[in-house]
Scaffold this motif. Structure first.
Motif, PDB file in Angstrom:
ATOM      1  N   ALA A 143       0.828  -1.209   0.000  1.00 46.76           N
ATOM      2  CA  ALA A 143       0.000   0.000   0.000  1.00 46.76           C
ATOM      3  C   ALA A 143       0.862   1.259   0.000  1.00 46.76           C
ATOM      4  CB  ALA A 143      -0.936  -0.018   1.209  1.00 46.76           C
ATOM      5  N   VAL A 144       1.949   1.243   0.758  1.00 47.77           N
ATOM      6  CA  VAL A 144       2.850   2.401   0.794  1.00 47.77           C
ATOM      7  C   VAL A 144       3.492   2.619  -0.573  1.00 47.77           C
ATOM      8  CG1 VAL A 144       4.994   3.281   1.781  1.00 47.77           C
ATOM      9  CG2 VAL A 144       3.286   2.227   3.267  1.00 47.77           C
ATOM     10  N   LEU A 145       3.946   1.543  -1.210  1.00 49.67           N
ATOM     11  CA  LEU A 145       4.561   1.667  -2.532  1.00 49.67           C
ATOM     12  C   LEU A 145       3.578   2.234  -3.560  1.00 49.67           C
ATOM     13  CD1 LEU A 145       6.639  -1.644  -2.744  1.00 49.67           C
ATOM     14  CD2 LEU A 145       7.499   0.680  -2.423  1.00 49.67           C
ATOM     15  N   LEU A 146       2.337   1.752  -3.519  1.00 48.22           N
ATOM     16  CA  LEU A 146       1.327   2.263  -4.452  1.00 48.22           C
ATOM     17  C   LEU A 146       1.045   3.738  -4.181  1.00 48.22           C
ATOM     18  CD1 LEU A 146      -1.201  -0.723  -4.589  1.00 48.22           C
ATOM     19  CD2 LEU A 146       0.371   0.026  -6.383  1.00 48.22           C
ATOM     20  N   ALA A 147       0.998   4.126  -2.892  1.00 45.85           N
ATOM     21  CA  ALA A 147       0.746   5.533  -2.562  1.00 45.85           C
ATOM     22  C   ALA A 147       1.887   6.419  -3.054  1.00 45.85           C
ATOM     23  CB  ALA A 147       0.563   5.678  -1.050  1.00 45.85           C
ATOM     24  N   VAL A 148       3.132   5.955  -2.875  1.00 44.53           N
ATOM     25  CA  VAL A 148       4.285   6.730  -3.357  1.00 44.53           C
ATOM     26  C   VAL A 148       4.255   6.831  -4.874  1.00 44.53           C
ATOM     27  CG1 VAL A 148       6.799   6.754  -3.527  1.00 44.53           C
ATOM     28  CG2 VAL A 148       5.703   6.178  -1.354  1.00 44.53           C
ATOM     29  N   TRP A 149       3.932   5.739  -5.535  1.00 42.95           N
ATOM     30  CA  TRP A 149       3.837   5.716  -6.996  1.00 42.95           C
ATOM     31  C   TRP A 149       2.802   6.734  -7.470  1.00 42.95           C
ATOM     32  CZ3 TRP A 149       2.368   0.607 -10.036  1.00 42.95           C
ATOM     33  CH2 TRP A 149       2.384   0.880 -11.410  1.00 42.95           C
ATOM     34  N   ARG A 182       3.501  11.451 -18.183  1.00 45.91           N
ATOM     35  CA  ARG A 182       2.604  10.311 -17.960  1.00 45.91           C
ATOM     36  C   ARG A 182       2.927   9.146 -18.893  1.00 45.91           C
ATOM     37  NH1 ARG A 182      -2.284  11.069 -14.782  1.00 45.91           N
ATOM     38  NH2 ARG A 182      -3.381   9.083 -14.750  1.00 45.91           N
ATOM     39  N   VAL A 183       3.446   9.449 -20.069  1.00 43.42           N
ATOM     40  CA  VAL A 183       3.764   8.376 -21.009  1.00 43.42           C
ATOM     41  C   VAL A 183       4.944   7.543 -20.511  1.00 43.42           C
ATOM     42  CG1 VAL A 183       5.390   9.737 -22.400  1.00 43.42           C
ATOM     43  CG2 VAL A 183       4.097   7.852 -23.461  1.00 43.42           C
ATOM     44  N   LEU A 184       5.796   8.141 -19.670  1.00 40.99           N
ATOM     45  CA  LEU A 184       6.930   7.403 -19.115  1.00 40.99           C
ATOM     46  C   LEU A 184       6.568   6.686 -17.826  1.00 40.99           C
ATOM     47  CD1 LEU A 184       9.858   9.959 -19.665  1.00 40.99           C
ATOM     48  CD2 LEU A 184       9.156   8.039 -21.124  1.00 40.99           C
ATOM     49  N   VAL A 185       5.817   7.346 -16.957  1.00 40.70           N
ATOM     50  CA  VAL A 185       5.430   6.760 -15.676  1.00 40.70           C
ATOM     51  C   VAL A 185       3.912   6.870 -15.548  1.00 40.70           C
ATOM     52  CG1 VAL A 185       5.749   6.781 -13.176  1.00 40.70           C
ATOM     53  CG2 VAL A 185       7.626   7.476 -14.677  1.00 40.70           C
ATOM     54  N   PRO A 186       3.171   5.859 -15.995  1.00 41.81           N
ATOM     55  CA  PRO A 186       1.716   5.886 -15.857  1.00 41.81           C
ATOM     56  C   PRO A 186       1.316   5.653 -14.405  1.00 41.81           C
ATOM     57  CG  PRO A 186       2.418   3.800 -16.775  1.00 41.81           C
ATOM     58  CD  PRO A 186       3.653   4.650 -16.676  1.00 41.81           C
ATOM     59  N   TRP A 242      -3.621  -0.757 -14.155  1.00 39.15           N
ATOM     60  CA  TRP A 242      -4.720  -1.688 -13.882  1.00 39.15           C
ATOM     61  C   TRP A 242      -5.689  -1.746 -15.054  1.00 39.15           C
ATOM     62  CZ3 TRP A 242      -6.091  -5.700 -11.307  1.00 39.15           C
ATOM     63  CH2 TRP A 242      -7.432  -6.043 -11.178  1.00 39.15           C
ATOM     64  N   ARG A 243      -5.991  -0.588 -15.665  1.00 40.24           N
ATOM     65  CA  ARG A 243      -6.900  -0.584 -16.818  1.00 40.24           C
ATOM     66  C   ARG A 243      -6.309  -1.389 -17.969  1.00 40.24           C
ATOM     67  NH1 ARG A 243      -8.154   4.575 -14.885  1.00 40.24           N
ATOM     68  NH2 ARG A 243      -6.384   5.516 -15.947  1.00 40.24           N
ATOM     69  N   GLN A 244      -5.021  -1.240 -18.232  1.00 36.29           N
ATOM     70  CA  GLN A 244      -4.391  -2.020 -19.299  1.00 36.29           C
ATOM     71  C   GLN A 244      -4.369  -3.509 -18.962  1.00 36.29           C
ATOM     72  OE1 GLN A 244      -3.394  -1.190 -22.361  1.00 36.29           O
ATOM     73  NE2 GLN A 244      -4.205   0.863 -21.973  1.00 36.29           N
ATOM     74  N   PHE A 245      -4.184  -3.816 -17.688  1.00 32.78           N
ATOM     75  CA  PHE A 245      -4.227  -5.215 -17.258  1.00 32.78           C
ATOM     76  C   PHE A 245      -5.604  -5.816 -17.537  1.00 32.78           C
ATOM     77  CE2 PHE A 245      -4.870  -8.589 -14.192  1.00 32.78           C
ATOM     78  CZ  PHE A 245      -3.678  -9.292 -14.242  1.00 32.78           C
ATOM     79  N   VAL A 246      -6.656  -5.059 -17.216  1.00 35.94           N
ATOM     80  CA  VAL A 246      -8.017  -5.538 -17.450  1.00 35.94           C
ATOM     81  C   VAL A 246      -8.289  -5.663 -18.945  1.00 35.94           C
ATOM     82  CG1 VAL A 246     -10.466  -4.982 -17.181  1.00 35.94           C
ATOM     83  CG2 VAL A 246      -8.893  -4.650 -15.256  1.00 35.94           C
ATOM     84  N   LEU A 247      -7.888  -4.656 -19.730  1.00 39.33           N
ATOM     85  CA  LEU A 247      -8.116  -4.702 -21.172  1.00 39.33           C
ATOM     86  C   LEU A 247      -7.394  -5.881 -21.808  1.00 39.33           C
ATOM     87  CD1 LEU A 247      -7.829  -0.913 -22.126  1.00 39.33           C
ATOM     88  CD2 LEU A 247      -9.902  -2.301 -22.016  1.00 39.33           C
ATOM     89  N   THR A 258       3.423   2.206 -22.213  1.00 38.80           N
ATOM     90  CA  THR A 258       4.161   1.947 -20.984  1.00 38.80           C
ATOM     91  C   THR A 258       3.309   1.228 -19.945  1.00 38.80           C
ATOM     92  OG1 THR A 258       5.308   4.034 -21.427  1.00 38.80           O
ATOM     93  CG2 THR A 258       5.657   3.018 -19.280  1.00 38.80           C
ATOM     94  N   ALA A 259       2.039   1.602 -19.838  1.00 40.50           N
ATOM     95  CA  ALA A 259       1.176   0.965 -18.846  1.00 40.50           C
ATOM     96  C   ALA A 259       1.039  -0.531 -19.119  1.00 40.50           C
ATOM     97  CB  ALA A 259      -0.204   1.627 -18.846  1.00 40.50           C
ATOM     98  N   LEU A 260       0.939  -0.904 -20.395  1.00 40.48           N
ATOM     99  CA  LEU A 260       0.835  -2.322 -20.738  1.00 40.48           C
ATOM    100  C   LEU A 260       2.159  -3.041 -20.491  1.00 40.48           C
ATOM    101  CD1 LEU A 260      -0.883  -4.593 -21.861  1.00 40.48           C
ATOM    102  CD2 LEU A 260      -0.195  -3.906 -24.166  1.00 40.48           C
TER     103      LEU A 260
END
Length: 292
Positions: free
Chosen positions: A46-52, A63-67, A73-78, A257-259
């Motif tokens: 949870a801490v890592l996700l919050a920092v991200w 954003r194109v470099l660090v989504p 998660w959206r790309q994972f679902v797609l 990048t997200a994918l």
């Protein structure tokens, strides 16, 4: 005169069992420990996700470099579903890409085990062969996969053969090296005892050296599977779709990048599961390991 302990009506006799009604069972203790470590991992995640998310919100990088985690998660679902008539990525679901790659890893690792264990036994027991073969194993172990991928493509084309061969060459040296070292480390008194009982070279190898070396051999197999896993992206750079490495490589070409991150996370999580399965096999096959 013997007095009973405070709070009891009689002194404990020699045949009286200790009162363990309030003592926690070993199973409940292990469960509490597992829950405690699981909670710690959840907090760290949870801490890592919050920092991200904070880094993305602060727009430290484009954003194109660090989504954001949400974009990943959206790309994972797609990639894992059928949407607007599109099936996953490249016509295959994420789980199918991962399954193809795992199949390649399993095939390459199996061939590496079939060749690496006998090779390691020969290196560990026959000195003239060790002088010749050990430098070859060391040479292959130091080569990065991309160094010989182009050569494999020239020899075998762009179908499955170069991918499997690359994974075999990547996974074989750790197995051979671990097997050779384990065979050399077999206690000398076991070998001498077997010889005194009339064991020949073959019986000595199969009944003494190999069982004694089995724990280290299985460790070598685990390491080799990990090496094969890290090499799968390189193996799938050429005609690698379907395949998780091919999907990541293809998404990188189009700056998705997200994918790419979603694919990397899928590789890492499946690697954790695979390593846990290999640990289970190791504990089942050599239950005496770590015990006196």
């Amino acid at each position: 005169m013997t007095t009973a302990p405070a709070g009891t009506g009689r002194a404990p006799g020699p045949g009286t069992a200790p009162d363990t009604a309030g003592a926690p069972s070993p199973r409940s203790g292990r469960l509490r420990e597992a829950l405690r470590w699981g909670a710690l991992r959840t907090v760290v995640l949870a801490v890592l996700l919050a920092v991200w998310q904070a880094v993305v919100s602060a727009e430290v990088w484009p954003r194109v470099l660090v989504p954001s985690p949400g974009d990943v998660w959206r790309q994972f679902v797609l990639a894992s579903t059928v949407h607007d008539g599109v099936r996953g990525y490249g016509g295959h679901l994420l789980v199918e890409h991962l399954g193809v790659s795992l199949g390649r890893i399993a095939t390459g690792s199996a061939y590496a085990v079939l060749a690496g264990v006998p090779l390691g036994l020969l290196i560990g027991t026959v000195r003239p062969l060790a002088v010749v073969l050990e430098p070859v194993v060391t040479f292959l172990r130091t080569l990065p996969p991309l160094a010989y991928l182009s050569l494999l493509v020239i020899w075998f084309g762009i179908d499955e053969a170069p991918k499997i061969w690359l994974l075999v060459i990547a996974a074989l040296p750790p197995i051979a090296a671990a097997t050779a070292a384990a065979v050399r480390a077999v206690p000398g008194h076991l070998v001498e005892a077997a010889r005194a009982l009339g064991s020949g070279p073959t019986a000595l190898l199969l009944s003494v050296r190999l069982p004694s070396a089995l724990p280290e051999i299985l460790t070598g197999v685990r390491i080799a599977v990990g090496v094969a896993y890290t090499s799968v992206v390189a193996a799938e750079t050429v005609n690698g779709v379907p395949g998780i490495g091919g999907m990541i490589r293809d998404a990188q070409r189009y700056n998705q990048t997200a994918l790419v991150i979603a694919g990397i996370l899928a590789v890492g999580l499946s690697g954790i599961v695979l390593d846990a399965l290999l640990r289970l096999v190791e504990r089942t096959a050599v239950p005496w390991r770590g015990r006196t």
